[in-house]
Design a protein around this motif. Structure first.
Motif, mmCIF file in Angstrom:
data_model
loop_
_atom_site.group_PDB
_atom_site.id
_atom_site.type_symbol
_atom_site.label_atom_id
_atom_site.label_comp_id
_atom_site.label_asym_id
_atom_site.label_seq_id
_atom_site.Cartn_x
_atom_site.Cartn_y
_atom_site.Cartn_z
ATOM 1 N N TYR A 91 12.593 -1.089 8.066
ATOM 2 C CA TYR A 91 11.404 -0.523 7.424
ATOM 3 C C TYR A 91 10.914 0.714 8.173
ATOM 4 O O TYR A 91 10.615 1.752 7.565
ATOM 5 C CB TYR A 91 10.285 -1.557 7.342
ATOM 6 N N GLU A 92 10.824 0.613 9.503
ATOM 7 C CA GLU A 92 10.374 1.753 10.301
ATOM 8 C C GLU A 92 11.349 2.925 10.171
ATOM 9 O O GLU A 92 10.935 4.092 10.171
ATOM 10 C CB GLU A 92 10.230 1.332 11.769
ATOM 11 N N ARG A 93 12.632 2.605 10.058
ATOM 12 C CA ARG A 93 13.645 3.658 9.882
ATOM 13 C C ARG A 93 13.431 4.367 8.542
ATOM 14 O O ARG A 93 13.504 5.586 8.451
ATOM 15 C CB ARG A 93 15.037 3.038 9.964
ATOM 16 N N ALA A 94 13.144 3.585 7.501
ATOM 17 C CA ALA A 94 12.889 4.160 6.180
ATOM 18 C C ALA A 94 11.643 5.040 6.209
ATOM 19 O O ALA A 94 11.614 6.119 5.596
ATOM 20 C CB ALA A 94 12.740 3.052 5.139
ATOM 21 N N MET A 95 10.604 4.599 6.923
ATOM 22 C CA MET A 95 9.375 5.382 7.017
ATOM 23 C C MET A 95 9.603 6.694 7.773
ATOM 24 O O MET A 95 9.044 7.734 7.415
ATOM 25 C CB MET A 95 8.274 4.564 7.699
ATOM 26 N N ALA A 96 10.410 6.663 8.818
ATOM 27 C CA ALA A 96 10.728 7.888 9.563
ATOM 28 C C ALA A 96 11.428 8.882 8.644
ATOM 29 O O ALA A 96 11.124 10.086 8.645
ATOM 30 C CB ALA A 96 11.601 7.566 10.773
ATOM 31 N N ARG A 97 12.350 8.399 7.816
ATOM 32 C CA ARG A 97 13.053 9.269 6.866
ATOM 33 C C ARG A 97 12.082 9.810 5.812
ATOM 34 O O ARG A 97 12.153 10.982 5.430
ATOM 35 C CB ARG A 97 14.186 8.495 6.188
ATOM 36 N N PHE A 98 11.197 8.945 5.333
ATOM 37 C CA PHE A 98 10.224 9.357 4.319
ATOM 38 C C PHE A 98 9.359 10.506 4.831
ATOM 39 O O PHE A 98 9.188 11.529 4.163
ATOM 40 C CB PHE A 98 9.339 8.173 3.922
ATOM 41 N N TRP A 99 8.798 10.347 6.037
ATOM 42 C CA TRP A 99 7.887 11.356 6.564
ATOM 43 C C TRP A 99 8.617 12.627 6.963
ATOM 44 O O TRP A 99 8.065 13.727 6.848
ATOM 45 C CB TRP A 99 7.083 10.785 7.731
ATOM 46 N N TYR B 188 8.980 14.403 3.823
ATOM 47 C CA TYR B 188 7.653 14.911 3.473
ATOM 48 C C TYR B 188 7.387 16.236 4.185
ATOM 49 O O TYR B 188 6.896 17.199 3.581
ATOM 50 C CB TYR B 188 6.610 13.866 3.867
ATOM 51 N N ASN C 40 -2.485 13.224 6.845
ATOM 52 C CA ASN C 40 -1.557 12.182 6.406
ATOM 53 C C ASN C 40 -0.597 11.803 7.527
ATOM 54 O O ASN C 40 -0.300 10.615 7.724
ATOM 55 C CB ASN C 40 -0.773 12.659 5.189
ATOM 56 N N GLU D 11 0.218 8.135 10.104
ATOM 57 C CA GLU D 11 1.483 7.530 10.523
ATOM 58 C C GLU D 11 1.564 7.431 12.042
ATOM 59 O O GLU D 11 2.109 6.477 12.584
ATOM 60 C CB GLU D 11 2.660 8.357 9.988
#
Length: 222
Positions: free
Chosen positions: A90-98, A101, A134, A138
């Motif tokens: 999940y944290e890996r996915a969030m790092a990619r998302f941001w 962004y 934003n 994070e």
């Protein structure tokens, strides 16, 4: 084990090729750096990246990889030690998302600020400060986006340094100020104090001079 060939095609002023330098240095990977003149691109660059003909390009044992975020993931998957992406899915996915962004939203807004004037520029500044807010959500109370040490998102967010230098060169009010953005302001200072990251930031005077030359007509017309 045979010696690996690692080459990086980049330019000194590009935040995107500087990202790759940080990632390689954090991993302790030896590499050859090739400085490109983007007004006269080398045959080697055009051969390794015939699709978009841009830097950065990482060449590993003759195989080219393009696009900075893609290259960073490739580096992390190829050299497993000192991981820059989180272990948690999940944290890996969030790092990619941001990181996406930053490249899709933040970079676009930063470019608009340079050419905008008057109320239009003020609107663009408000927009980018909201984007920074934003990012603060994070970061929260962490030392870095990656936790106690630099991670994928910290490296991707290096573009903020280019914005800070740009605003100084353009004589603009401070966009990233401690009063409005205290969390990100503190993070930036920690980032610039990091020994590895500091090696991969363009010399400030040279950077300022380039901004002034490149956007001098824009400044004069405001």
């Amino acid at each position: 084990m045979a010696e690996e060939e690692v080459k990086l095609f980049g330019t000194w002023v590009s935040p995107f090729s500087r990202r790759i330098e940080v990632a390689l240095k954090l991993k302790g990977v030896q590499y050859e750096y090739i400085e490109e003149d983007l007004t006269n691109k080398s045959p080697a660059l055009l051969n390794y990246n015939p699709v978009n003909k841009q830097i950065p390009v990482l060449v590993h044992n003759g195989k080219p990889v393009a696009e900075s975020l893609v290259i960073m993931e490739y580096i992390d998957e190829t050299w497993k030690h000192n991981p820059i992406l989180p272990a948690d899915p999940y944290e890996r996915a969030m790092a990619r998302f941001w990181a996406k962004y930053i490249d899709e939203k933040f970079c676009a807004a930063a470019r608009k600020i340079v050419v905008a004037k008057g109320e239009e520029q003020k609107g663009e500044i408000d927009e980018i400060q909201q984007q920074m807010k934003n990012l603060e959500g994070e970061l929260k109370e962490k030392k870095f986006f990656g936790g106690e040490s630099l991670g994928f998102l910290d490296i991707a967010a290096n573009i903020i340094i280019w914005l800070v230098v740009g605003q100084e060169a353009l004589g603009m009010d401070q966009i990233l100020n401690e009063e409005k953005l205290p969390v990100l302001h503190g993070w930036l200072h920690r980032l610039l104090d990091d020994a590895v990251f500091k090696e991969c930031v363009p010399p400030k005077d040279r950077h300022l001079d380039l901004f002034k030359v490149k956007f001098g007509s824009s400044i004069a017309s405001k």
